[in-house]
Design a protein around this motif. Sequence first.
Motif, PDB file in Angstrom:
ATOM      1  N   SER A 122       0.876  -1.160   0.202  1.00 58.89           N
ATOM      2  CA  SER A 122      -0.121  -0.097   0.049  1.00 58.89           C
ATOM      3  C   SER A 122       0.794   1.365   0.001  1.00 58.89           C
ATOM      4  CB  SER A 122      -1.113   0.060   1.169  1.00 58.89           C
ATOM      5  OG  SER A 122      -0.357   0.058   2.334  1.00 58.89           O
ATOM      6  N   LEU A 123       2.119   1.131   0.501  1.00 65.81           N
ATOM      7  CA  LEU A 123       2.704   2.670   0.978  1.00 65.81           C
ATOM      8  C   LEU A 123       3.914   2.685  -0.329  1.00 65.81           C
ATOM      9  CD1 LEU A 123       2.880   3.076   4.534  1.00 65.81           C
ATOM     10  CD2 LEU A 123       1.215   4.031   3.002  1.00 65.81           C
ATOM     11  N   ARG A 126       2.147   0.150  -4.941  1.00 63.97           N
ATOM     12  CA  ARG A 126       1.037   0.651  -5.618  1.00 63.97           C
ATOM     13  C   ARG A 126       1.514   2.318  -5.892  1.00 63.97           C
ATOM     14  NH1 ARG A 126      -3.698  -2.751  -5.782  1.00 63.97           N
ATOM     15  NH2 ARG A 126      -3.333  -4.499  -4.609  1.00 63.97           N
ATOM     16  N   PRO A 127       1.838   2.931  -4.825  1.00 63.71           N
ATOM     17  CA  PRO A 127       1.880   4.244  -5.357  1.00 63.71           C
ATOM     18  C   PRO A 127       3.018   4.561  -6.441  1.00 63.71           C
ATOM     19  CG  PRO A 127       1.817   3.812  -2.813  1.00 63.71           C
ATOM     20  CD  PRO A 127       1.803   2.729  -3.310  1.00 63.71           C
ATOM     21  N   MET A 128       4.210   3.473  -6.450  1.00 65.17           N
ATOM     22  CA  MET A 128       4.958   3.697  -7.651  1.00 65.17           C
ATOM     23  C   MET A 128       4.328   3.085  -8.795  1.00 65.17           C
ATOM     24  SD  MET A 128       7.329   5.096  -6.115  1.00 65.17           S
ATOM     25  CE  MET A 128       9.044   4.919  -7.348  1.00 65.17           C
ATOM     26  N   THR A 150       9.402   7.013  -1.763  1.00 69.32           N
ATOM     27  CA  THR A 150       8.657   7.192  -3.169  1.00 69.32           C
ATOM     28  C   THR A 150       8.823   8.285  -3.812  1.00 69.32           C
ATOM     29  OG1 THR A 150       6.709   7.626  -2.131  1.00 69.32           O
ATOM     30  CG2 THR A 150       6.843   5.337  -2.303  1.00 69.32           C
ATOM     31  N   THR A 154      10.778   8.196  -7.391  1.00 71.71           N
ATOM     32  CA  THR A 154      10.350   8.485  -8.642  1.00 71.71           C
ATOM     33  C   THR A 154      10.916   9.899  -9.318  1.00 71.71           C
ATOM     34  OG1 THR A 154       7.946   8.134  -7.505  1.00 71.71           O
ATOM     35  CG2 THR A 154       8.216   9.625  -9.474  1.00 71.71           C
ATOM     36  N   VAL A 168       6.167  12.580  -8.619  1.00 74.76           N
ATOM     37  CA  VAL A 168       4.829  12.049  -8.558  1.00 74.76           C
ATOM     38  C   VAL A 168       4.845  11.121  -9.747  1.00 74.76           C
ATOM     39  CG1 VAL A 168       2.543  12.509  -8.716  1.00 74.76           C
ATOM     40  CG2 VAL A 168       4.029  14.197  -7.615  1.00 74.76           C
TER      41      VAL A 168
END
Length: 231
Positions: A122-123, A126-128, A150, A154, A168
């Motif tokens: 979740s941290l 998925r955010p990546m 992250t 990124t 982002v």
Amino acid sequence: MNIILYYNHNILNNTANLIKNFFTRKLLLLVLLFSVSGTSHNTPSYDLLLSVGASNRQHKVFYYALSWHLKHEGRWSNHPADPGGFTYAGISQVAHANWHGWQYLLDNGAIPDNVIAAFYDSLVWRPMMCDSMPPALAFYLFDTACLLGTPKATYLLQNAINITPDGVMGPITLQAIRNQDTKTILSKLHANRIAFHSKVVKEYPNLKVFYNGWIRRANLTYQEAIGLLRL
């Protein structure tokens, strides 16, 4: 080192020492199975990934990457030079003081495998948007994000694929990934990660104690990612 690496924080000494003393009395063997419920500290072979269907492959890559990360992080750490303070399975208590997983430690002396996997899913994963990129890149980027956070991971990726970096992950970044050669992206991202480690120790000399380990881990992770290019 842990997920909040490179940032100066006040270490929560009382809580960290309490947990450290607990572990001194009872060290835990954290064995995560390479399945939906967890992953092993022994990184599985490529054949296990190649044998699964395409629809399930990215799911397996997540556990493969998590296995690799945990193998390098170990079960727990509380290095005095680490601004992240006490960590369990690479999770910094300073950065994630309100994470519900810590209560498992206090109540039961262990954090369940599925709780640890859910944290990273979740941290980080998925955010990546790791499910939306080639397995080899997802593997390397996940490890980078676990270590640097992250936004920084990124930013380094966006710099590697020659788009304006904003830290982002989104559709523009994913499209640029699809339009470029994965091996080339990996090479540039790896170079950016090495350069970032070097920059950090120049700015924060107290972190030099971790430098050789960072470089070794980055190189090993890059080599492992190259092997995943055939997926």
